[in-house]
Design a protein around this motif. Structure first.
Motif, PDB file in Angstrom:
ATOM      1  N   ALA A 242       0.821  -1.202   0.000  1.00  0.00           N
ATOM      2  CA  ALA A 242       0.000   0.000   0.000  1.00  0.00           C
ATOM      3  C   ALA A 242       0.860   1.259   0.000  1.00  0.00           C
ATOM      4  O   ALA A 242       0.534   2.254  -0.662  1.00  0.00           O
ATOM      5  N   LEU A 243       1.970   1.239   0.731  1.00  0.00           N
ATOM      6  CA  LEU A 243       2.871   2.395   0.744  1.00  0.00           C
ATOM      7  C   LEU A 243       3.450   2.637  -0.646  1.00  0.00           C
ATOM      8  O   LEU A 243       3.557   3.789  -1.102  1.00  0.00           O
ATOM      9  N   GLN A 244       3.835   1.575  -1.335  1.00  0.00           N
ATOM     10  CA  GLN A 244       4.353   1.714  -2.695  1.00  0.00           C
ATOM     11  C   GLN A 244       3.299   2.325  -3.614  1.00  0.00           C
ATOM     12  O   GLN A 244       3.588   3.224  -4.417  1.00  0.00           O
ATOM     13  N   ALA A 245       2.065   1.848  -3.495  1.00  0.00           N
ATOM     14  CA  ALA A 245       0.980   2.353  -4.339  1.00  0.00           C
ATOM     15  C   ALA A 245       0.669   3.808  -4.017  1.00  0.00           C
ATOM     16  O   ALA A 245       0.386   4.612  -4.914  1.00  0.00           O
ATOM     17  N   LEU A 246       0.731   4.172  -2.739  1.00  0.00           N
ATOM     18  CA  LEU A 246       0.466   5.558  -2.347  1.00  0.00           C
ATOM     19  C   LEU A 246       1.543   6.498  -2.884  1.00  0.00           C
ATOM     20  O   LEU A 246       1.236   7.601  -3.367  1.00  0.00           O
ATOM     21  N   ARG A 247       2.801   6.082  -2.799  1.00  0.00           N
ATOM     22  CA  ARG A 247       3.882   6.931  -3.321  1.00  0.00           C
ATOM     23  C   ARG A 247       3.708   7.153  -4.825  1.00  0.00           C
ATOM     24  O   ARG A 247       3.928   8.268  -5.331  1.00  0.00           O
TER      25      ARG A 247
END
Length: 306
Positions: free
Chosen positions: A186-191
């Motif tokens: 999710a962090l990768q997708a948010l960035r």
């Protein structure tokens, strides 16, 4: 129908509409439910004033035999209760037979969850540089990663997400604040979404997730985009935001067994609300047992031939 049964109902509905300002749909539901009881009384040669709690329990049993569920019967009883309050005020009855009568308890439906492997495939999907697809992937990863309600997701602002700490702040029911962990995917997708967001945002917009017009995205839009995502990527069931929340809770409980932690992460005020997922976990265990244990299921005994 005799006037002594029909006319009080008509006056009560008029009272609801004109004096109580009840919605038309509510009045229609009350009229239908009360006329159904009036027909029952007519068949019993009874009157409104003569109806008592014993008679009403017989009526509830009849509704149950006809296939009505607990919630529908509870709605009937609510209408009858209010109707008799009105009849008592008008001097047309001396008691309220619905006060001591309860509807049959409705069975609690277990929430549906998605299979872990299929959910991973759906969230990975195909690589796409379209900004809306990048946004959607970030939303869906976050829903599943942190177990958010759709209203919590759409309420997230830029300053609620701490990427370096892997945390997100959300405001749940009653404005209760929770600080939740965010998973690696999710962090990768948010960035990736945050790199696209400035080109879409209107000046001064603080919302994390935006519509194509640059304003805060609505819950309905999230629902439609998730359903469409499932169709495009071959999901074997309809996808909706609460399915991802249910899946988050069930998969986490299945792995950890920590009911209190799941309660805190979901923001449930009462642990009884969270305990439904223990039933889901048991269903999973029972399925594995049935499929794996050599003596779990009886096999039909073959007949010997003499």
């Amino acid at each position: 129908m005799p006037a002594e049964l029909g006319e009080p109902v008509a006056r009560f509905i008029e009272h609801l509409a004109s004096e109580r300002r009840q919605a038309r749909l509510t009045c229609n539901h009350y009229r239908r439910d009360l006329l159904r009881l009036a027909c029952y009384l007519q068949a019993q040669a009874a009157t409104w004033a003569a109806l008592d709690s014993h008679d009403l329990r017989g009526y509830v049993a009849e509704l149950s035999r006809q296939g009505l569920g607990g919630r529908s019967i509870a709605r009937h009883l609510s209408a009858i209760r209010r109707f008799y309050d009105y009849l008592n005020r008008e001097g047309l009855a001396r008691n309220n037979p619905a006060l001591g009568v309860r509807a049959p308890k409705a069975p609690r439906r277990l929430p549906r969850v998605a299979d872990v492997d299929q959910l991973n495939e759906l969230l990975d999907g195909a690589a796409d540089d379209d900004p809306l697809t990048i946004r959607d992937r970030a939303m869906f990863e976050l829903l599943y990663s942190s177990g958010l309600r759709v209203s919590e997701l759409t309420g997230v602002d830029l300053n609620d997400v701490r990427l370096d700490e892997g945390e997100i702040r959300v405001f749940g029911k009653g404005g209760k604040e929770r600080l939740l962990p965010v998973g690696r995917k999710a962090l990768q997708a948010l960035r990736r979404w945050l790199a696209q967001r400035p080109a879409m945002a209107v000046d001064g917009e603080l919302a994390m997730f935006l519509s194509q017009h640059g304003r805060r995205l609505s819950a309905r839009s999230v629902q439609l985009r998730l359903a469409r995502w499932g169709q495009l990527h071959g999901a074997d069931q309809r996808l909706y935001p609460h399915l991802l929340r249910h899946s988050f809770a069930s998969h986490l409980l299945e792995s950890s067994g920590d009911l209190r932690a799941v309660q805190e992460l979901l923001g449930h005020a009462d642990i009884a609300t969270t305990q439904v997922y223990t039933h889901l976990d048991f269903q999973h265990l029972a399925k594995v047992y049935d499929q794996s244990h050599p003596r779990a299921q009886r096999r039909p005994r073959s007949r010997s031939r003499g």
